[in-house]
Design a protein around this motif. Structure first.
Motif, PDB file in Angstrom:
ATOM      1  N   LYS A  87       0.974  -1.251  -0.063  1.00 13.57           N
ATOM      2  CA  LYS A  87      -0.026  -0.033  -0.060  1.00 13.57           C
ATOM      3  C   LYS A  87       0.836   1.206   0.060  1.00 13.57           C
ATOM      4  N   LEU A  88       1.880   1.412   0.552  1.00 15.62           N
ATOM      5  CA  LEU A  88       2.867   2.487   0.591  1.00 15.62           C
ATOM      6  C   LEU A  88       3.468   2.636  -0.689  1.00 15.62           C
ATOM      7  N   MET A  89       3.771   1.631  -1.465  1.00 13.83           N
ATOM      8  CA  MET A  89       4.361   1.854  -2.822  1.00 13.83           C
ATOM      9  C   MET A  89       3.268   2.465  -3.685  1.00 13.83           C
ATOM     10  N   CYS A  90       2.171   1.960  -3.530  1.00 11.81           N
ATOM     11  CA  CYS A  90       0.896   2.505  -4.230  1.00 11.81           C
ATOM     12  C   CYS A  90       0.397   4.080  -4.112  1.00 11.81           C
ATOM     13  N   LEU A  91       0.806   4.404  -2.695  1.00 10.54           N
ATOM     14  CA  LEU A  91       0.274   5.667  -2.374  1.00 10.54           C
ATOM     15  C   LEU A  91       1.442   6.620  -2.915  1.00 10.54           C
ATOM     16  N   ASN A  92       2.861   6.054  -2.926  1.00  9.86           N
ATOM     17  CA  ASN A  92       3.838   6.785  -3.535  1.00  9.86           C
ATOM     18  C   ASN A  92       3.541   7.108  -4.839  1.00  9.86           C
ATOM     19  N   ASP A  93       2.973   6.031  -5.401  1.00  9.62           N
ATOM     20  CA  ASP A  93       2.974   6.220  -7.047  1.00  9.62           C
ATOM     21  C   ASP A  93       1.649   7.356  -7.326  1.00  9.62           C
ATOM     22  N   ILE A  94       0.633   7.339  -6.514  1.00  3.11           N
ATOM     23  CA  ILE A  94      -0.419   8.286  -6.616  1.00  3.11           C
ATOM     24  C   ILE A  94       0.220   9.617  -6.218  1.00  3.11           C
ATOM     25  N   CYS A  95       0.957   9.714  -5.280  1.00  2.00           N
ATOM     26  CA  CYS A  95       1.413  10.904  -4.832  1.00  2.00           C
ATOM     27  C   CYS A  95       2.303  11.753  -6.203  1.00  2.00           C
ATOM     28  N   LYS A  96       2.923  10.776  -6.914  1.00  2.00           N
ATOM     29  CA  LYS A  96       3.774  11.247  -7.947  1.00  2.00           C
ATOM     30  C   LYS A  96       2.773  11.909  -9.060  1.00  2.00           C
ATOM     31  N   LYS A  97       1.872  10.867  -9.353  1.00  2.00           N
ATOM     32  CA  LYS A  97       0.868  11.251 -10.313  1.00  2.00           C
ATOM     33  C   LYS A  97       0.200  12.596 -10.364  1.00  2.00           C
ATOM     34  N   TYR A  98      -0.134  12.899  -8.969  1.00  2.00           N
ATOM     35  CA  TYR A  98      -0.888  14.169  -8.547  1.00  2.00           C
ATOM     36  C   TYR A  98       0.038  15.100  -8.063  1.00  2.00           C
ATOM     37  N   ASN A  99       1.260  15.111  -7.866  1.00  2.00           N
ATOM     38  CA  ASN A  99       2.317  16.006  -7.473  1.00  2.00           C
ATOM     39  C   ASN A  99       1.841  16.396  -6.158  1.00  2.00           C
ATOM     40  N   ILE A 100       1.699  15.569  -5.368  1.00  2.00           N
ATOM     41  CA  ILE A 100       1.355  15.819  -3.829  1.00  2.00           C
ATOM     42  C   ILE A 100       2.353  14.991  -3.045  1.00  2.00           C
TER      43      ILE A 100
END
Length: 162
Positions: A87-100
Motif C-alpha cells: 500500500k505504501l508503494m501504491c500511495l507513493n505512485d499516486i503522490c507522484k501522479k498528482y504531484n502531492i
C-alpha cells in the motif's frame, strides 16, 4: 490532536472494514460464485461532497473487486488501486501522479496492512471496530464502525476545519 486540514488535498481509503463492515458475502448462484458487499450511503455522500469541494480521493485495497470498481465509478473517485500488496508503494505512485506529498493526505483503514499509510500520511483515522494496533496508532478513532459512517465522520472532521 487538533486537525489543520487546510493542506489536505486527498483522502486515501481502505475498503473492507472501512467503506464496508468487513463482511464479504459469497453466494453460489447457478454454480457461479457471486460476491456481495454493503456500502453506507452516508459515506458515499461524504465522498461526493469532498470531491465537490475540490478534494481528491483514492482507494487502496488489498482485494480485487468489481463491486468496488463500480461503486468508485458511481462516486467519481479519482484513483482505484485493488489487489495491492504494498500500500505504501501504491500511495507513493499516486503522490507522484498528482504531484502531492503524503503530508497532503489523510487516510483511513482498519487493519494491520493499513498502518504503513498511518506512518506517512498527515492524519490517520481508524473506524471504531478496527484492530487493536490500528486503534492505538491512529491519530483519530471514529465513533462509527467500518461500513457504518466512519468515512463520512472522517470527511466531516476534515471539512469542518476547511
Amino acid at each position: 490532536m487538533n486537525i489543520d486540514a487546510n493542506h489536505i488535498k486527498m483522502i486515501a481509503l481502505d475498503v473492507d472494514g472501512t467503506l464496508t463492515n468487513g463482511q464479504i458475502l459469497l453466494m453460489n448462484i447457478n454454480d457461479y460464485i457471486v460476491e456481495a458487499k454493503s456500502f453506507n450511503v452516508k459515506d458515499g455522500m461524504g465522498i461526493v461532497e469532498w470531491i465537490r469541494r475540490g478534494g481528491l480521493v483514492s482507494i487502496i485495497s488489498g482485494r480485487e473487486s468489481t463491486i468496488v470498481e463500480h461503486r468508485a465509478k458511481e462516486l467519481g473517485i479519482h484513483e482505484v488501486c485493488l489487489g495491492v500488496d504494498d500500500k505504501l508503494m501504491c500511495l507513493n505512485d499516486i503522490c507522484k501522479k498528482y504531484n502531492i506529498s503524503p503530508s497532503n493526505i489523510a487516510c483511513i483503514g482498519d487493519d494491520v496492512n493499513d498502518i504503513v499509510l498511518y506512518d506517512v500520511c498527515a492524519y490517520s483515522f481508524a473506524p471504531s471496530d478496527s484492530s487493536p494496533i490500528n486503534l492505538a496508532k491512529a491519530c483519530f478513532v471514529t465513533k462509527a464502525a467500518g461500513g457504518h459512517g466512519a468515512v463520512r465522520e472522517m470527511i466531516d472532521m476534515l471539512l469542518g476545519v476547511k
